[in-house]
Design a protein around this motif. Structure first.
Motif, short mmCIF file in Angstrom:
data_model
loop_
_atom_site.label_atom_id
_atom_site.label_comp_id
_atom_site.label_asym_id
_atom_site.label_seq_id
_atom_site.Cartn_x
_atom_site.Cartn_y
_atom_site.Cartn_z
N PHE A 90 -2.16 14.59 -7.04
CA PHE A 90 -2.96 14.34 -5.85
C PHE A 90 -3.54 12.91 -5.79
O PHE A 90 -3.44 12.22 -4.78
N SER A 91 -4.12 12.46 -6.94
CA SER A 91 -4.84 11.18 -6.91
C SER A 91 -3.90 9.97 -6.78
O SER A 91 -4.34 8.86 -6.48
N ILE B 268 0.86 -1.19 0.00
CA ILE B 268 0.00 0.00 0.00
C ILE B 268 0.90 1.24 0.00
O ILE B 268 2.03 1.20 0.51
N GLY B 269 0.39 2.33 -0.58
CA GLY B 269 1.12 3.59 -0.52
C GLY B 269 2.15 3.72 -1.64
O GLY B 269 1.93 3.28 -2.77
N GLY B 270 3.29 4.32 -1.32
CA GLY B 270 4.32 4.57 -2.33
C GLY B 270 4.85 3.30 -2.96
O GLY B 270 5.07 3.24 -4.18
N CYS B 271 5.03 2.25 -2.17
CA CYS B 271 5.58 0.99 -2.72
C CYS B 271 4.58 0.38 -3.71
O CYS B 271 4.98 -0.24 -4.70
N SER B 272 3.29 0.55 -3.46
CA SER B 272 2.28 0.05 -4.39
C SER B 272 2.31 0.89 -5.68
O SER B 272 2.22 0.35 -6.78
N TYR B 273 2.47 2.20 -5.51
CA TYR B 273 2.57 3.07 -6.70
C TYR B 273 3.76 2.65 -7.57
O TYR B 273 3.65 2.54 -8.79
N GLY C 27 1.58 1.48 -10.13
CA GLY C 27 1.13 2.78 -10.64
C GLY C 27 -0.07 3.34 -9.90
O GLY C 27 -0.69 4.30 -10.35
N THR C 28 -0.42 2.74 -8.79
CA THR C 28 -1.55 3.23 -7.98
C THR C 28 -1.23 2.95 -6.50
O THR C 28 -0.61 1.92 -6.18
N PRO C 29 -1.65 3.85 -5.57
CA PRO C 29 -1.32 3.61 -4.16
C PRO C 29 -2.06 2.44 -3.53
O PRO C 29 -1.65 1.92 -2.50
N ILE C 30 -3.17 2.03 -4.16
CA ILE C 30 -3.83 0.79 -3.69
C ILE C 30 -4.53 0.15 -4.89
O ILE C 30 -5.30 0.81 -5.59
N THR C 31 -4.23 -1.13 -5.12
CA THR C 31 -4.87 -1.82 -6.26
C THR C 31 -6.27 -2.29 -5.84
O THR C 31 -6.57 -2.40 -4.65
N ASP C 32 -7.10 -2.59 -6.84
CA ASP C 32 -8.44 -3.11 -6.54
C ASP C 32 -8.34 -4.40 -5.74
O ASP C 32 -9.12 -4.65 -4.82
N VAL D 151 2.36 5.19 5.40
CA VAL D 151 2.60 5.43 3.98
C VAL D 151 3.22 6.79 3.76
O VAL D 151 3.09 7.69 4.58
N GLY D 152 3.89 6.92 2.61
CA GLY D 152 4.40 8.23 2.19
C GLY D 152 5.89 8.40 2.40
O GLY D 152 6.56 7.54 2.96
N GLY D 153 6.37 9.52 1.89
CA GLY D 153 7.80 9.84 1.99
C GLY D 153 8.17 10.77 0.85
O GLY D 153 7.39 10.94 -0.09
N PRO D 154 9.36 11.37 0.92
CA PRO D 154 9.74 12.38 -0.06
C PRO D 154 9.75 11.87 -1.50
O PRO D 154 9.47 12.62 -2.44
N THR D 155 10.01 10.56 -1.70
CA THR D 155 10.06 10.00 -3.05
C THR D 155 8.77 10.27 -3.82
O THR D 155 8.77 10.40 -5.04
N TRP D 156 7.64 10.30 -3.08
CA TRP D 156 6.34 10.40 -3.77
C TRP D 156 5.67 11.76 -3.58
O TRP D 156 4.52 11.94 -3.97
#
Ligand code: NAD
Length: 368
Positions: free
Chosen positions: A88-89, A47-52, A56-61, A78-83
């Motif tokens: 926004f979405s 979830i979050g940046g690692c999922s992106y 390519g999305t912060p949470i998959t279906d 979740v989160g961090g400077p990388t992202w």
């Protein structure tokens, strides 16, 4: 309608120190399975940046549907400077907002407890915080963070206008107030409801609805109303006057952060986000430490896992009806602190500094 699977626990470690602290939670869950004959089914997803980064999305279906059928979700952070520069979405935090909104996790419980062993870690005087044990109940799915209309639009004079809307309905107010009154009955039986009824109509409605619910169903609980700015001040002046504070999404965001810092220990404080019970008595819930992904210390093995481990204790208590097991786990944490074992963030003279995983192991050894 997706059914909740009993005893199914979904681990969502997320970014930064999330995977490090959730690893310790996994060890604790496994200990309960092996030693207390519990049958928790554990699953783990991104979830979050690692999922992106991967999808390519912060949470998959797929992960979202797994969350829907899990009785308990244990989130890291979740989160961090990388992202930070993502649109926004796609930002990691959108995954959290989606889970809170879609799983209807409307009540956020944030205890602020001052551990006796760490009384000196607070920026306030020991006599002000010693013995502190308050619970903030924040409304999580309504108010200004979700209200429409919202946005930024150009206006005639060439300037721009930012718009957010603060709305609450009777049922949104009453369901979160009910959580607060029920919790108070199991604690010191006192609720303080906080809003800005002096300047906001939604605040006036909040006060009236909480009072009406109290008059009808909770007369045995002591209720007082306090304007949110005064509440912020009283939290610093005399925090021990409070037992349960119930408040809206915006004020709750700020008051709960303020309350947590009274204890001086971000790495120790858990939280729970609870949904409504359906007609079968099933409830969805997400548990997480109050801290973020702490990118400054990620990967160093020094993060404090206690906030996440205590979040699992809340899951045992509020989702899994295992009060005795929750007590055992909370006591194990106290015992480790009594043994003078500390992670770096709460380290002081004459204590022994240990790593994230050594802290998890020490807590397990106290469970034995
Ligand atoms: P933070 O809580 O991650 O860190 C604040 C400070 O506390 C840092 O110095 C950090 O090293 C320390 N800290 C936090 N947790 C700790 C722990 N368990 N053990 C030891 N030290 C700990 O807040 P921040 O730095 O403002 O935010 C970092 C990132 O986390 C941002 O991207 C932010 O958006 C995100 N965040 C996520 C959540 C969440 O997932 N629920 C919550 C808050 C912030």
């Amino acid at each position: 309608m997706i059914k909740v699977k009993k005893r199914k626990i979904l681990l969502l470690p997320g970014d930064g120190i999330g995977p490090e602290v959730i690893r310790e939670v996994r060890k604790i869950i496994t200990w309960f399975n092996d030693n207390k004959s519990l049958d928790f089914e554990i699953d783990q997803e991104l979830i979050g940046g690692c999922s992106y980064d991967k999808h390519g999305t912060p949470i998959t279906d797929e992960v979202f549907y797994k969350a829907l059928e899990s009785e308990v979700i244990m989130l890291g952070a979740v989160g961090g400077p990388t992202w930070d520069s993502l649109e926004f979405s796609k930002k990691p935090e959108r995954a959290l907002l989606k889970l809170r909104k879609e799983l209807k996790l409307f009540a956020n419980l944030r205890p602020a407890i001052c551990f006796e062993q760490l009384v000196d870690a607070s920026t306030l005087k020991p006599e002000i915080v010693s013995g502190l044990d308050i619970m903030i109940v924040r409304e999580l799915t309504g108010g200004i963070y979700f209200g429409e209309p919202r946005g930024i639009k150009p206006i005639e004079n060439g300037e721009r206008k930012g718009i957010n809307t603060h709305t609450y309905t009777t049922s949104e107010i009453k369901r979160v107030a009910r959580v607060a009154f029920d919790l108070a009955r199991k604690r010191s039986n006192k609720v303080t409801s906080s809003e800005k009824s002096n300047v906001m109509e939604a605040g006036q409605l909040w006060r009236e609805e909480v009072q009406e619910l109290h008059n009808k169903e909770y007369k045995d609980v002591e209720l007082s109303h306090m304007l949110a700015d005064n509440c912020a001040m009283q939290l610093l002046r005399n925090p021990k006057q409070f037992d349960v504070i119930v408040t809206d999404n915006l004020f709750g965001d700020m008051l709960s952060d303020q309350a947590s810092m009274l204890t001086g220990s971000l790495g120790l404080l858990p939280s729970a986000s609870l949904g409504a019970k359906n007609k079968d008595g099933e409830m969805r819930a997400m548990y997480e430490p109050i801290h973020g992904s702490a990118p400054d210390i990620a990967g160093k093995g020094i993060a404090n896992p206690i906030a996440s481990i205590l979040s699992f204790a809340m899951a045992l208590r509020y989702s899994l009806d295992l009060d005795k097991e929750a007590d055992i786990l909370e006591k194990a944490v106290q015992d480790v602190l009594n043994d003078s074992l500390r992670t770096k963030d709460i380290m002081s003279d004459s204590m022994k500094e240990i790593s994230t995983s050594a802290m998890g192991d020490a807590i397990i050894s106290k469970l034995q």
